[in-house]
Write an enzyme that holds these catalytic residues in place. Structure first.
Site, PDB file in Angstrom:
ATOM      1  N   ASN A  48      41.347  83.391  62.223  1.00 43.48           N
ATOM      2  CA  ASN A  48      40.981  84.802  62.064  1.00 43.48           C
ATOM      3  C   ASN A  48      39.971  85.250  63.111  1.00 43.48           C
ATOM      4  O   ASN A  48      40.005  86.401  63.558  1.00 43.48           O
ATOM      5  CB  ASN A  48      40.443  85.043  60.651  1.00 43.48           C
ATOM      6  CG  ASN A  48      41.524  84.834  59.614  1.00 43.48           C
ATOM      7  OD1 ASN A  48      42.347  85.705  59.382  1.00 43.48           O
ATOM      8  ND2 ASN A  48      41.558  83.653  59.006  1.00 43.48           N
ATOM      9  N   HIS A  99      50.931  79.097  61.645  1.00 43.90           N
ATOM     10  CA  HIS A  99      50.421  77.742  61.422  1.00 43.90           C
ATOM     11  C   HIS A  99      51.552  76.707  61.532  1.00 43.90           C
ATOM     12  O   HIS A  99      51.326  75.525  61.251  1.00 43.90           O
ATOM     13  CB  HIS A  99      49.819  77.620  60.017  1.00 43.90           C
ATOM     14  CG  HIS A  99      48.558  78.404  59.797  1.00 43.90           C
ATOM     15  ND1 HIS A  99      47.555  78.502  60.735  1.00 43.90           N
ATOM     16  CD2 HIS A  99      48.128  79.117  58.715  1.00 43.90           C
ATOM     17  CE1 HIS A  99      46.567  79.249  60.239  1.00 43.90           C
ATOM     18  NE2 HIS A  99      46.892  79.627  59.028  1.00 43.90           N
ATOM     19  N   LYS A 248      30.988  79.011  56.424  1.00 48.33           N
ATOM     20  CA  LYS A 248      29.877  78.679  57.322  1.00 48.33           C
ATOM     21  C   LYS A 248      30.204  78.963  58.785  1.00 48.33           C
ATOM     22  O   LYS A 248      29.411  79.515  59.512  1.00 48.33           O
ATOM     23  CB  LYS A 248      29.506  77.195  57.172  1.00 48.33           C
ATOM     24  CG  LYS A 248      28.660  76.887  55.947  1.00 48.33           C
ATOM     25  CD  LYS A 248      28.148  75.458  56.037  1.00 48.33           C
ATOM     26  CE  LYS A 248      27.194  75.142  54.887  1.00 48.33           C
ATOM     27  NZ  LYS A 248      26.708  73.748  54.980  1.00 48.33           N
ATOM     28  N   GLY A 249      31.383  78.522  59.225  1.00 48.48           N
ATOM     29  CA  GLY A 249      31.765  78.723  60.616  1.00 48.48           C
ATOM     30  C   GLY A 249      30.934  77.913  61.589  1.00 48.48           C
ATOM     31  O   GLY A 249      30.759  78.288  62.742  1.00 48.48           O
TER      32      GLY A 249
END
Length: 285
Positions: A48, A99, A248-249
């Site tokens: 994203n 994906h 969190k990233g």
């Protein structure tokens, strides 16, 4: 709770929104057009974030599009039934997200001039991110513990199959002119540099102010606050515990969750499965 996956050609898919007929049509009938742009990833690799960056590059930093149209409409996931029907009816250049592993992707792509960006992330972080993400959805069976999910991941018994096979497959195209490989860790360390790299690949010329706008509106905080990008619009019946797409990233969060034994076991499998790649190709090694 969904008891199991929807299996296709040995790959597990979510039990809803994915149909065998569509997966077969994608591979054998879907035509990738020269002007299409593909965003290819294994789940939880930063998909994203990359979509947001690409969308902002296309609008030269103007946030109107990303703030008014849901991310899955801007760049539909081709393997979902809704995404597939949207894409086959769309005129002009298409942004397409997937994906899918390479052997299930549209055969037409491999003889086309369409450009593709493949995003890779440290599989250890993907494992931890996937555990926390999928456990909050009704899309798959709940592993119950990180230890169980760890075993599933190493065996490839997780959504979209083995990370190792996915990455080995798509990285076989890394020398193609129309194929750009990016690493999540590099985007985190040098976001602006990566944005410039994507611009070069797409033939887009952005001025310094426009680059700054892309950087600003694709930041973790901006995306977290953008309801068109943070999946807060997702149906409640697909969520159990308040789905958080953006947890969190960070880089290296796996170190907070793996035991020493798990870290060693993962290293062993990684070395075996990814043997043959040139030294230094993966920025986390």
């Amino acid at each position: 709770m969904m008891s199991d996956y929807n299996w296709f050609e040995g790959i597990p898919f979510p039990a809803i929104s994915y149909q065998r007929e569509i997966l077969e049509d994608i591979r054998n009938k879907f035509v990738v057009k020269e002007e299409d742009l593909l965003i290819l990833t294994y789940p939880k690799s930063g998909t994203n974030w990359l979509i947001e960056i690409v969308c902002l590059i296309q609008t030269k930093g103007d946030p109107k599009w990303i703030q008014t149209v849901p991310i899955w409409n801007r760049s539909p996931w081709i393997e979902t039934d809704i995404g597939y029907s949207a894409l086959i009816n769309k005129e002009g250049p298409r942004l397409i997200t997937s994906h899918l592993p390479i052997h299930l992707f549209s055969k037409s792509f491999f003889s086309s001039k369409a450009k593709a960006i493949y995003l890779v992330r440290n599989p250890r972080d993907i494992l931890v991110s996937g555990y926390f993400f999928w456990g909050n959805t009704n899309l798959v069976k709940n592993p119950g513990s990180l230890g169980t999910y760890f075993e599933w991941f190493l065996k490839g018994n997780v959504l979209f199959g083995s990370w190792f096979e996915h990455v080995r497959g798509w990285l076989s195209m890394r020398e193609w002119d129309n194929f750009l490989v990016l690493y999540y860790e590099d985007i985190k360390k040098d976001t602006k540099g990566t944005i410039k790299k994507i611009c070069d690949f797409l033939g887009k010329n952005l001025g310094p102010d426009e680059l700054d706008l892309v950087l600003k509106y694709s930041s973790f905080q901006a995306m977290k606050e953008n309801n068109m990008s943070n999946f807060s619009l997702i149906k409640e019946d697909q969520v159990t515990n308040g789905l958080k797409l953006m947890r969190k990233g960070t880089i290296g969060d796996w170190k907070n969750h793996f035991t020493v034994a798990q870290a060693e076991a993962f290293d062993k499998v990684f070395q075996e499965k990814m043997a043959g790649f040139p030294p230094g190709i993966f920025p986390w090694e």
